[in-house]
Design a protein around this motif. Structure first.
Motif, PDB file in Angstrom:
ATOM      1  N   ALA A  77       0.977  -1.266  -0.135  1.00  0.00           N
ATOM      2  CA  ALA A  77       0.127  -0.050  -0.030  1.00  0.00           C
ATOM      3  C   ALA A  77       0.959   1.253  -0.014  1.00  0.00           C
ATOM      4  O   ALA A  77       0.510   2.155  -0.851  1.00  0.00           O
ATOM      5  N   ALA A  78       1.961   1.288   0.856  1.00  0.00           N
ATOM      6  CA  ALA A  78       2.907   2.528   0.874  1.00  0.00           C
ATOM      7  C   ALA A  78       3.406   2.728  -0.607  1.00  0.00           C
ATOM      8  O   ALA A  78       3.637   3.742  -0.916  1.00  0.00           O
ATOM      9  N   SER A  79       3.785   1.439  -0.955  1.00  0.00           N
ATOM     10  CA  SER A  79       4.748   1.440  -2.350  1.00  0.00           C
ATOM     11  C   SER A  79       3.867   2.038  -3.214  1.00  0.00           C
ATOM     12  O   SER A  79       4.211   2.869  -4.282  1.00  0.00           O
ATOM     13  N   ALA A  80       2.382   1.539  -3.495  1.00  0.00           N
ATOM     14  CA  ALA A  80       1.533   2.107  -4.516  1.00  0.00           C
ATOM     15  C   ALA A  80       1.432   3.382  -4.301  1.00  0.00           C
ATOM     16  O   ALA A  80       1.070   4.405  -5.067  1.00  0.00           O
ATOM     17  N   ALA A  81       1.049   4.042  -3.176  1.00  0.00           N
ATOM     18  CA  ALA A  81       0.892   5.601  -2.750  1.00  0.00           C
ATOM     19  C   ALA A  81       1.950   6.173  -3.098  1.00  0.00           C
ATOM     20  O   ALA A  81       1.955   7.146  -3.957  1.00  0.00           O
ATOM     21  N   THR A  82       3.180   5.932  -2.834  1.00  0.00           N
ATOM     22  CA  THR A  82       4.378   6.585  -3.054  1.00  0.00           C
ATOM     23  C   THR A  82       4.546   6.559  -4.608  1.00  0.00           C
ATOM     24  O   THR A  82       4.748   7.623  -5.282  1.00  0.00           O
ATOM     25  N   ALA A  83       4.278   5.610  -5.566  1.00  0.00           N
ATOM     26  CA  ALA A  83       4.432   5.401  -6.714  1.00  0.00           C
ATOM     27  C   ALA A  83       3.318   6.495  -7.501  1.00  0.00           C
ATOM     28  O   ALA A  83       3.491   7.031  -8.532  1.00  0.00           O
ATOM     29  N   ALA A  84       2.129   6.321  -6.915  1.00  0.00           N
ATOM     30  CA  ALA A  84       1.007   7.300  -7.633  1.00  0.00           C
ATOM     31  C   ALA A  84       1.335   8.890  -7.303  1.00  0.00           C
ATOM     32  O   ALA A  84       1.088   9.503  -8.303  1.00  0.00           O
ATOM     33  N   VAL A  85       1.831   9.223  -6.514  1.00  0.00           N
ATOM     34  CA  VAL A  85       2.109  10.404  -5.901  1.00  0.00           C
ATOM     35  C   VAL A  85       3.432  10.937  -6.927  1.00  0.00           C
ATOM     36  O   VAL A  85       3.452  12.055  -7.279  1.00  0.00           O
ATOM     37  N   ILE A  86       4.539  10.246  -6.987  1.00  0.00           N
ATOM     38  CA  ILE A  86       5.743  10.431  -7.998  1.00  0.00           C
ATOM     39  C   ILE A  86       5.054  10.533  -9.362  1.00  0.00           C
ATOM     40  O   ILE A  86       5.463  11.277 -10.143  1.00  0.00           O
ATOM     41  N   GLY A  87       4.309   9.488  -9.715  1.00  0.00           N
ATOM     42  CA  GLY A  87       3.885   9.214 -11.058  1.00  0.00           C
ATOM     43  C   GLY A  87       3.174  10.701 -11.371  1.00  0.00           C
ATOM     44  O   GLY A  87       3.160  11.402 -12.438  1.00  0.00           O
ATOM     45  N   THR A  88       2.189  11.139 -10.591  1.00  0.00           N
ATOM     46  CA  THR A  88       1.294  12.266 -10.780  1.00  0.00           C
ATOM     47  C   THR A  88       2.289  13.690 -10.757  1.00  0.00           C
ATOM     48  O   THR A  88       2.065  14.553 -11.619  1.00  0.00           O
ATOM     49  N   GLY A  89       3.490  13.542  -9.907  1.00  0.00           N
ATOM     50  CA  GLY A  89       4.340  14.715  -9.901  1.00  0.00           C
ATOM     51  C   GLY A  89       4.847  14.773 -11.410  1.00  0.00           C
ATOM     52  O   GLY A  89       5.164  15.906 -11.699  1.00  0.00           O
ATOM     53  N   VAL A  90       5.639  13.541 -11.732  1.00  0.00           N
ATOM     54  CA  VAL A  90       6.032  13.487 -13.109  1.00  0.00           C
ATOM     55  C   VAL A  90       5.383  14.136 -14.211  1.00  0.00           C
ATOM     56  O   VAL A  90       5.745  15.145 -14.862  1.00  0.00           O
ATOM     57  N   TYR A  91       3.884  13.819 -14.084  1.00  0.00           N
ATOM     58  CA  TYR A  91       3.131  14.366 -15.245  1.00  0.00           C
ATOM     59  C   TYR A  91       3.095  15.887 -14.966  1.00  0.00           C
ATOM     60  O   TYR A  91       2.931  16.616 -15.940  1.00  0.00           O
TER      61      TYR A  91
END
Length: 174
Positions: A77-91
């Motif tokens: 869950a923490a990995s998925a949340a971090t990936a979502a935040v970083i992916g959104t930031g990259v976008y």
């Protein structure tokens, strides 16, 4: 659990390299994939965003699995949340601004008012000649007439005063 994170990290890194080399082709191929969506969410699924999120998921999962006391579902869950935040930031910090920065060679005739030009074909006092105007990264030729009603010889620098009915009305630069 660790094997899943290593696979995601390796897959994400490999995808990042492939995207770096073939990014324009992959982005163009994916354009029609989400065309049926009526919202603008499909831009989040650019290859660079997806590969970044998968890489972050794998790397964060490895770190949390090894160095935190979180149970397995918590690490996921923490990995998925971090990936979502970083992916959104990259976008929002990279992909979206880059999409808006593409250059276009298109222009409107009304945009030529105020531009500098050079007379190619002499402009008679009561007739038309031709001018060369720099637009964007190129030059365009247009029919021109004298705004002041005076003759303008070839090679004279001029400024476009107004545009009417497809003709540029120019005046000498002083």
């Amino acid at each position: 659990m660790e094997a899943v994170f290593w696979c995601c990290l390796a897959f994400g890194a490999l995808t990042a390299v492939v995207t770096l080399v073939f990014g324009d082709s992959l982005g163009g191929a994916a354009d029609g994939l989400f065309g049926w969506l009526s919202i603008d969410v499909h831009h989040l699924f650019q290859p660079v965003v997806l590969s970044g999120a998968v890489t972050v998921f794998g790397g964060t999962g490895l770190l949390l699995h090894r160095y935190s006391g979180l149970p397995g579902p918590g690490v996921y869950a923490a990995s998925a949340a971090t990936a979502a935040v970083i992916g959104t930031g990259v976008y929002f910090l990279y992909v979206r601004p880059m999409r808006g920065s593409e250059n276009s060679t298109g222009y409107s005739m009304s945009e030529l008012a105020g531009k500098r030009a050079e007379v190619l074909t002499p402009i008679p006092a009561s007739g038309c000649g031709e001018v060369l105007v720099r637009v964007g990264a190129g030059n365009v030729n247009h029919v021109a007439a004298s705004f002041d009603g005076e003759e303008v010889p070839a090679g004279t620098p001029v400024v476009v005063v107004e545009v009417k009915e497809g003709t540029l009305y120019v005046s000498r630069m002083d």
